[in-house]
Design a protein around this motif. Structure first.
Motif, PDB file in Angstrom:
ATOM      1  N   ASP A   1       0.839  -1.187   0.000  1.00 31.05           N
ATOM      2  CA  ASP A   1       0.000   0.000   0.000  1.00 31.05           C
ATOM      3  C   ASP A   1       0.879   1.243   0.000  1.00 31.05           C
ATOM      4  N   VAL A   2       0.463   2.246  -0.755  1.00 29.32           N
ATOM      5  CA  VAL A   2       1.222   3.490  -0.880  1.00 29.32           C
ATOM      6  C   VAL A   2       0.254   4.671  -0.789  1.00 29.32           C
ATOM      7  N   VAL A   3       0.823   5.836  -0.491  1.00 30.58           N
ATOM      8  CA  VAL A   3       0.060   7.080  -0.450  1.00 30.58           C
ATOM      9  C   VAL A   3       0.416   7.906  -1.679  1.00 30.58           C
ATOM     10  N   VAL A   4      -0.600   8.436  -2.367  1.00 34.80           N
ATOM     11  CA  VAL A   4      -0.360   9.286  -3.528  1.00 34.80           C
ATOM     12  C   VAL A   4      -0.067  10.696  -3.040  1.00 34.80           C
TER      13      VAL A   4
ATOM     14  N   GLY B   1      -4.194  15.977 -20.210  1.00 36.60           N
ATOM     15  CA  GLY B   1      -5.252  16.322 -19.273  1.00 36.60           C
ATOM     16  C   GLY B   1      -5.490  15.274 -18.207  1.00 36.60           C
ATOM     17  N   LEU B   2      -4.840  14.143 -18.343  1.00 41.66           N
ATOM     18  CA  LEU B   2      -4.969  13.052 -17.383  1.00 41.66           C
ATOM     19  C   LEU B   2      -3.604  12.768 -16.745  1.00 41.66           C
ATOM     20  N   PRO B   3      -3.585  12.112 -15.603  1.00 47.34           N
ATOM     21  CA  PRO B   3      -2.283  11.761 -15.017  1.00 47.34           C
ATOM     22  C   PRO B   3      -1.565  10.702 -15.849  1.00 47.34           C
ATOM     23  N   GLY B   4      -0.325  11.007 -16.217  1.00 50.81           N
ATOM     24  CA  GLY B   4       0.488   9.999 -16.881  1.00 50.81           C
ATOM     25  C   GLY B   4       1.120   9.061 -15.877  1.00 50.81           C
ATOM     26  N   ALA B   5       1.360   9.577 -14.671  1.00 53.12           N
ATOM     27  CA  ALA B   5       1.918   8.777 -13.586  1.00 53.12           C
ATOM     28  C   ALA B   5       1.559   9.437 -12.270  1.00 53.12           C
ATOM     29  N   VAL B   6       1.421   8.636 -11.234  1.00 53.42           N
ATOM     30  CA  VAL B   6       1.256   9.178  -9.893  1.00 53.42           C
ATOM     31  C   VAL B   6       2.552   8.969  -9.125  1.00 53.42           C
ATOM     32  N   LEU B   7       2.833   9.890  -8.222  1.00 54.50           N
ATOM     33  CA  LEU B   7       4.030   9.841  -7.394  1.00 54.50           C
ATOM     34  C   LEU B   7       3.611   9.366  -6.015  1.00 54.50           C
ATOM     35  N   VAL B   8       4.246   8.310  -5.541  1.00 49.14           N
ATOM     36  CA  VAL B   8       3.757   7.650  -4.341  1.00 49.14           C
ATOM     37  C   VAL B   8       4.833   7.560  -3.270  1.00 49.14           C
ATOM     38  N   GLY B   9       4.370   7.428  -2.028  1.00 48.64           N
ATOM     39  CA  GLY B   9       5.285   7.322  -0.904  1.00 48.64           C
ATOM     40  C   GLY B   9       4.745   6.393   0.159  1.00 48.64           C
ATOM     41  N   GLN B  10       5.562   6.166   1.178  1.00 48.30           N
ATOM     42  CA  GLN B  10       5.168   5.353   2.317  1.00 48.30           C
ATOM     43  C   GLN B  10       5.655   6.015   3.598  1.00 48.30           C
ATOM     44  N   ARG B  11       4.910   5.807   4.673  1.00 46.39           N
ATOM     45  CA  ARG B  11       5.227   6.422   5.955  1.00 46.39           C
ATOM     46  C   ARG B  11       6.351   5.665   6.649  1.00 46.39           C
TER      47      ARG B  11
ATOM     48  N   GLY C   1       8.597   6.251  -5.528  1.00 46.48           N
ATOM     49  CA  GLY C   1       8.606   6.072  -6.977  1.00 46.48           C
ATOM     50  C   GLY C   1       7.376   6.598  -7.684  1.00 46.48           C
ATOM     51  N   GLY C   2       7.428   6.515  -9.016  1.00 44.95           N
ATOM     52  CA  GLY C   2       6.317   6.910  -9.865  1.00 44.95           C
ATOM     53  C   GLY C   2       5.674   5.692 -10.508  1.00 44.95           C
ATOM     54  N   VAL C   3       4.364   5.686 -10.564  1.00 43.23           N
ATOM     55  CA  VAL C   3       3.610   4.558 -11.124  1.00 43.23           C
ATOM     56  C   VAL C   3       2.824   5.062 -12.329  1.00 43.23           C
TER      57      VAL C   3
END
Length: 326
Positions: A207-210, A222-232, A241-243
């Motif tokens: 599980d990751v946080v956007v 106009g749409l996300p090409g990738a989301v940038l994610v993290g973890q606590r 990383g980027g997804v």
């Protein structure tokens, strides 16, 4: 002698063959390295060509003695160059420090002393002036094993015929990248991504946080090409990383709407990642991603999106990250 250029045969992603057909397949461990074709001219020399066709010989000086391993017998061999970690498992990040040294023999020699590589050989396409690509896998495999190519920096790992489920389970239990299934009657198809070879990659999920996104291009404008994610970890949201894959068109549009409502001028990651063109969002969306492994810095390798997790709070995304990220 002059040897024919043979681009490597490629495997298609898939699943294990049906149980009823299990005995018609061989199973080899999938390794996380650089695919190479080795050309042994029979005069003591060896040329290593990457999948792109680029000559990579200079990058791996410890493999030069392979050119003498068959004496005057010329051969074209298929294999994978690996860099091994402390547990003896292939580590692609370690290998990356070697791959870019094709024009730097001095640096390559120094890195070879620090990060030695190992070449695993799994096919032979030309031997003693005779083309073998039209022979079935079983015959090529016998000829390869008869060469007894096992040295200080190269080896010929065994292949298992049948017992695919057990082979795949063994790769998972040992933390290996996956499995390659090869039909026993398959010929060698140069440069072709064939269904006669099937690759199965062992994937992990977390599980990751956007925390941000990058705009798409072309049809994704106009749409996300990738989301940038993290973890606590230790009270901070660390970038992992980027997804950019894993959504259907409707899922991407839904995600875009959620990201718009969460826009922020403040980067939620600590420290701020060096990502150009990022749009930051409030770190409240949780998702599940699939990935192959982590880099030594804790970044996800080959991540793909699985699903949103509205049932989880952002605080639930805690992870055990390497010391470099804590």
């Amino acid at each position: 002698m002059s040897l024919p250029l043979i681009p490597p045969m490629l495997a298609t992603s898939g699943a294990l063959p049906p149980t009823a057909q299990d005995a018609r397949w061989a199973y080899e461990t999938k390794q996380d390295g650089q695919r190479v074709v080795a050309y042994l001219a029979g005069d003591g020399s060896v040329v290593l060509r990457a999948r792109s066709g680029e000559v990579a010989t200079v990058a791996y000086p410890e493999l030069l003695p392979l050119g003498r391993a068959l004496g005057p017998t010329p051969a074209v061999l298929d294999g994978e160059v690996l860099a091994l970690d402390e547990q003896g498992r292939a580590d692609f990040q370690l290998l990356q420090s070697r791959m870019g040294l094709v024009q730097s023999p001095g640096r390559a020699a120094r890195r070879a002393a620090e990060v030695p590589v190992h070449l695993v050989l799994f096919d032979v396409m030309h031997l003693g002036g005779r083309p073998l690509v039209s022979l079935p896998y079983t015959r090529r495999r016998i000829l390869l094993e008869e060469l007894d190519l096992n040295g200080p920096h190269w080896s010929t790992p065994a292949a298992l015929v049948g017992h695919g489920e057990q082979a795949l389970l063994a790769t998972r239990e040992n933390g290996l990248e996956g499995l390659v299934c090869k039909r026993l009657d398959s010929v060698y198809e140069p440069g072709v991504r064939s269904r006669a070879w099937i690759k199965i990659r062992n994937m992990l999920s977390e599980d990751v946080v956007v925390g941000g996104w990058l705009p798409g291009k072309g049809r994704l404008t106009g749409l996300p090409g990738a989301v940038l994610v993290g973890q606590r970890t230790r009270g901070r949201l660390r970038y992992v990383g980027g997804v950019g894959t894993g959504w259907s068109e409707s899922e991407r549009e839904r995600l875009a709407a959620l990201l718009r409502t969460a826009e922020s001028d403040v980067c939620p990651f600590d420290p701020v990642p060096p990502v150009t063109g990022a749009h930051w969002v409030l770190p409240r969306l949780v998702g599940e991603v699939r990935y192959s492994t982590r880099t030594r810095a804790g970044l996800l390798r080959q991540p793909s999106w699985l699903r949103l997790r509205p049932d989880l709070a952002p605080e639930d995304s805690a992870a055990n990250l390497p010391d470099e990220l804590t």
